[in-house]
Design a protein around this motif. Structure first.
Motif, PDB file in Angstrom:
ATOM      1  N   LEU A  52       0.657  -1.223   0.082  1.00  0.00           N
ATOM      2  CA  LEU A  52      -0.102  -0.089  -0.006  1.00  0.00           C
ATOM      3  C   LEU A  52       1.015   1.249  -0.102  1.00  0.00           C
ATOM      4  O   LEU A  52       0.546   2.123  -0.797  1.00  0.00           O
ATOM      5  CB  LEU A  52      -1.005   0.089   1.111  1.00  0.00           C
ATOM      6  N   LEU A  53       1.879   1.330   0.781  1.00  0.00           N
ATOM      7  CA  LEU A  53       2.930   2.497   1.010  1.00  0.00           C
ATOM      8  C   LEU A  53       3.576   2.860  -0.367  1.00  0.00           C
ATOM      9  O   LEU A  53       3.729   3.882  -0.735  1.00  0.00           O
ATOM     10  CB  LEU A  53       3.585   2.292   2.090  1.00  0.00           C
ATOM     11  N   GLU A  54       3.752   1.564  -0.954  1.00  0.00           N
ATOM     12  CA  GLU A  54       4.595   1.799  -2.321  1.00  0.00           C
ATOM     13  C   GLU A  54       3.540   2.259  -3.503  1.00  0.00           C
ATOM     14  O   GLU A  54       4.028   3.138  -4.003  1.00  0.00           O
ATOM     15  CB  GLU A  54       5.123   0.371  -2.766  1.00  0.00           C
ATOM     16  N   SER A  55       2.512   2.029  -3.360  1.00  0.00           N
ATOM     17  CA  SER A  55       1.486   2.195  -4.306  1.00  0.00           C
ATOM     18  C   SER A  55       1.210   3.768  -4.148  1.00  0.00           C
ATOM     19  O   SER A  55       0.876   4.676  -5.194  1.00  0.00           O
ATOM     20  CB  SER A  55       0.247   1.388  -4.111  1.00  0.00           C
ATOM     21  N   LEU A  56       1.307   4.390  -2.655  1.00  0.00           N
ATOM     22  CA  LEU A  56       0.837   5.518  -2.440  1.00  0.00           C
ATOM     23  C   LEU A  56       2.078   6.539  -2.907  1.00  0.00           C
ATOM     24  O   LEU A  56       2.101   7.535  -3.416  1.00  0.00           O
ATOM     25  CB  LEU A  56       0.587   5.835  -1.074  1.00  0.00           C
ATOM     26  N   ARG A  57       3.372   5.828  -2.856  1.00  0.00           N
ATOM     27  CA  ARG A  57       4.480   6.652  -2.881  1.00  0.00           C
ATOM     28  C   ARG A  57       4.492   6.797  -4.332  1.00  0.00           C
ATOM     29  O   ARG A  57       4.991   7.999  -4.992  1.00  0.00           O
ATOM     30  CB  ARG A  57       5.682   5.919  -2.472  1.00  0.00           C
ATOM     31  N   ASP A  58       4.165   5.881  -5.173  1.00  0.00           N
ATOM     32  CA  ASP A  58       4.034   5.857  -6.935  1.00  0.00           C
ATOM     33  C   ASP A  58       3.046   6.939  -7.249  1.00  0.00           C
ATOM     34  O   ASP A  58       3.407   7.771  -8.097  1.00  0.00           O
ATOM     35  CB  ASP A  58       3.853   4.634  -7.522  1.00  0.00           C
ATOM     36  N   ARG A  64       3.622  14.687  -8.837  1.00  0.00           N
ATOM     37  CA  ARG A  64       4.675  15.778  -8.810  1.00  0.00           C
ATOM     38  C   ARG A  64       5.192  15.959 -10.241  1.00  0.00           C
ATOM     39  O   ARG A  64       5.329  17.140 -10.679  1.00  0.00           O
ATOM     40  CB  ARG A  64       5.545  15.234  -7.591  1.00  0.00           C
ATOM     41  N   GLU A  65       5.543  14.664 -10.728  1.00  0.00           N
ATOM     42  CA  GLU A  65       6.286  14.865 -11.708  1.00  0.00           C
ATOM     43  C   GLU A  65       5.410  15.295 -12.938  1.00  0.00           C
ATOM     44  O   GLU A  65       5.890  16.000 -13.789  1.00  0.00           O
ATOM     45  CB  GLU A  65       6.921  13.611 -12.212  1.00  0.00           C
ATOM     46  N   ARG A  66       4.239  14.989 -13.198  1.00  0.00           N
ATOM     47  CA  ARG A  66       3.172  15.150 -14.376  1.00  0.00           C
ATOM     48  C   ARG A  66       2.604  16.684 -14.252  1.00  0.00           C
ATOM     49  O   ARG A  66       2.277  17.257 -15.145  1.00  0.00           O
ATOM     50  CB  ARG A  66       2.284  13.924 -14.508  1.00  0.00           C
ATOM     51  N   TYR A  67       2.190  16.866 -12.901  1.00  0.00           N
ATOM     52  CA  TYR A  67       1.365  17.914 -12.618  1.00  0.00           C
ATOM     53  C   TYR A  67       1.811  19.086 -11.852  1.00  0.00           C
ATOM     54  O   TYR A  67       1.020  19.947 -11.402  1.00  0.00           O
ATOM     55  CB  TYR A  67      -0.027  17.441 -12.325  1.00  0.00           C
ATOM     56  N   ASN A  68       3.030  18.722 -11.086  1.00  0.00           N
ATOM     57  CA  ASN A  68       3.485  19.783 -10.077  1.00  0.00           C
ATOM     58  C   ASN A  68       2.313  19.649  -9.046  1.00  0.00           C
ATOM     59  O   ASN A  68       2.380  20.822  -8.412  1.00  0.00           O
ATOM     60  CB  ASN A  68       3.651  21.281 -10.692  1.00  0.00           C
ATOM     61  N   SER A  69       1.747  18.474  -8.716  1.00  0.00           N
ATOM     62  CA  SER A  69       0.841  18.592  -7.630  1.00  0.00           C
ATOM     63  C   SER A  69       1.777  17.591  -6.710  1.00  0.00           C
ATOM     64  O   SER A  69       2.523  17.179  -6.808  1.00  0.00           O
ATOM     65  CB  SER A  69      -0.318  18.189  -8.214  1.00  0.00           C
TER      66      SER A  69
END
Length: 601
Positions: A52-58, A64-69
């Motif tokens: 779950l944590l790996e999925s949240l981190r992904d 962050r990378e695609r939308y600066n969000s």
């Protein structure tokens, strides 16, 4: 004010209706996940939580990378967190809320409370279907709906409510999200903050949408594999030379957490099948997704599906309860190497092949240990990466022999299977030696039954039974016979007791028709069973005798019972391959069970 997108199971950017709609409706979008730090860690294994944590981190990295969000992880109980967000008493304030619906009882209750809160604060909400092929709520609410209990039932529902929508891509645009001071307190937490132990498997199935999409792409690159896939023919003991590697796609954990859209998987499979001869449900990959859909529809429509009482899809059986026995099963200490290897694989990796799940579930319940299926269900729920409320309950009901979709209760798996049994334990020697290293030196001929090894062989193998590896927890033959008698007695009790104890498949009947029966006419029993007819659709014309259905013995062979053994018979091809039995054509065979297979992917 901002539009909030509440991530729960839909841990992805593609085919995410809530995220897309929020981006279209507001110039400020807050993607968030709520983590309640007080959750019961004894019920959620470290490997599952790590996934779950790996999925949240992904998800956070992609935002962050695609939308600066970014993804904000709020800590606390959902009602308390959302109350603060609706009120604006903290750092953020939501003017609207978007999320994907869930059919689990806990989720239903949680979401009902959230909807009440939203009304109190006059915050509009918008919910979406997305975790299933169809909108399950609409399916259940449709006029004339009946809970599906067979592959044909769910196929008819999909046909009626289709076509299956195509998966959409990730939003083209999402407003940037900046948090004062960097907002590190809203970061995805490290595992060490919540668990003292380390995960025992980090690399077999890494969490996240990007890994899910890559795994789907790799699977679909071999179109012949997709087209010819038949789940019952895959190997329960992993791949040759790598017994820890799944012999299937391994997509089920990603579908469970919503790292990949089930509709995307469906249509990717569909694309591979175009212009090709291919396998069919229930054994095909589409068949696996249809069984998943069936259990979700049942979960949304049948009260108490997760209970052994008050559940109209469950026969009431007086199971035993022995914590020592349950612990031995959970920890892989039953003295049956195949069962123990599978359970240790589960605990160590969070994964087990579906035929392995068949074996250990049968062993725990009606086969050997006579323990309640709900206890096994809870242990699976703790460790399986792909543990899913609807599917876990549906499969355990089935394998305990108590559901309308169960195979006949007297079909009991051999816990010491050879490579030619229906459990497909092709690489059992490598598999057992990998997960039960105590038996590493045991000769192959004793590896499945080490208690049969002479003392000198045990000494040479450096594995003394009762010291280095446990003796069998029960004698399989006597336990099997005793449990069959218990199950039969329970059916007799149901037959004379209240009709509320009978699953829904019995309709208006007041009694349990008992185990599946077939009949034959002037053909010999062997010729009927070896003919092209599927068992369960055998003619009752003529003056033939009535006989019991073929029983799948411990070694997977069919036997015919007429009061005495009639000799070993060849199983029909459809049954040997795990196919579904057709509905009986006559009243005399109305008790025939539909053999279905609920799946992991």
């Amino acid at each position: 004010m901002s539009a909030g997108v509440w991530f729960r199971k839909c841990l992805r950017l593609h085919d995410n209706a809530a995220l897309t709609k929020a981006a279209e409706s507001s110039d400020s979008v807050i993607p968030f996940f709520i983590l309640d730090p007080t959750f019961d860690r004894s019920k959620i294994g470290v490997n599952r939580f790590h996934f779950l944590l790996e999925s949240l981190r992904d998800l956070d990295e992609q935002l962050r990378e695609r939308y600066n969000s970014r993804l904000l992880v709020f800590r606390g109980k959902p009602a308390e967190v959302l109350s603060e967000l609706f009120e604006g008493s903290g750092e953020f304030r939501l003017g609207s809320l978007f999320y994907e619906r869930d059919i689990e009882p806990y989720a239903r209750a949680r979401d009902a409370a959230v909807e009440d809160l939203a009304k109190k604060f006059k915050v509009p909400t918008m919910t979406f279907s997305g975790h299933t092929i169809l909108d399950v709520d609409l399916v259940v609410q449709a006029p004339g709906f009946k809970p599906p209990i067979a592959m044909s039932s769910i196929q008819n529902l999909v046909k009626k409510h289709g076509p299956i929508p195509k998966a959409t891509g990730a939003p083209k645009y999402l407003p940037a999200l900046k948090v004062k001071g960097g907002g590190h307190k809203y970061d995805v937490p490290d595992l060490a903050e919540l668990y003292e132990e380390e995960p025992t498997e980090r690399h077999l199935m890494p969490g996240g949408e990007r890994e899910a999409l890559a795994r789907l792409k790799r699977s679909c690159s071999d179109k012949d594999y997709i087209a010819t896939f038949e789940k019952p023919k895959t190997e329960s003991t992993g791949r040759q030379g790598a017994p820890w590697e799944p012999s299937t796609t391994g997509l089920s954990p990603y579908i469970k957490f919503g790292c990949i859209s089930v509709r995307k998987v469906w249509h990717a499979i569909d694309d591979c099948l175009k212009g090709r001869k291919h396998s069919q449900p229930p054994m095909s990959l589409h068949g696996q997704l249809l069984f998943r859909e069936m259990f979700y529809v049942l979960g949304a429509s049948v009260p108490n599906l997760d209970k052994d009482k008050g559940n109209r899809m469950c026969k009431e059986i007086p199971w035993g309860h022995n914590q020592k026995v349950l612990s031995a099963w959970e920890e892989g200490r039953t003295g049956y190497p195949f069962i123990d290897a599978l359970m240790r694989q589960l605990v160590q990796t969070g994964w087990m092949h579906h035929l392995g799940r068949h074996a250990v579930s049968c062993f725990l319940t009606r086969g050997d240990l006579w323990q309640n299926w709900t206890a096994g269900r809870d242990i699976f729920d703790k460790y399986l990466l792909d543990s899913d409320w609807a599917i876990n309950n549906g499969n355990w009901l089935w394998l305990a022999g108590v559901a309308p979709w169960s195979a006949p209760y007297f079909r009991i798996y051999d816990p010491c299977p050879g490579p030619k049994t229906s459990l497909n334990a092709v690489h059992s020697a490598d598999f057992i030696r990998h997960f039960v290293p105590e038996l590493k030196g045991m000769p192959d001929r004793f590896l499945l039954t080490p208690w049969k090894a002479p003392d000198d062989v045990q000494k040479a193998a450096q594995c003394i039974l009762g010291k280095d590896y446990p003796k069998p927890i029960v004698d399989h033959k006597s336990a099997r016979e005793g449990n069959l008698s218990r199950f039969k007695a329970a059916l007799e009790s149901n037959r004379t007791g209240s009709s509320s104890k009978l699953p829904e498949k019995f309709g208006q009947r007041k009694t349990d028709p008992g185990p599946m029966r077939v009949a034959y006419s002037d053909k010999s029993a062997t010729s009927v069973l070896e003919s092209g007819q599927a068992s369960g659709s055998i003619s009752t014309s003529g003056g033939g005798r009535r006989v019991s259905a073929p029983e799948e013995d411990d070694d997977g062979r069919a036997k015919l019972k007429t009061g005495q053994e009639a000799g070993a018979l060849k199983r029909p091809a459809a049954v040997a391959a795990g196919g579904a039995r057709k509905r009986p054509a006559t009243a005399a065979t109305a008790a025939a069970a539909t053999v279905t297979r609920g799946k992991s992917q």
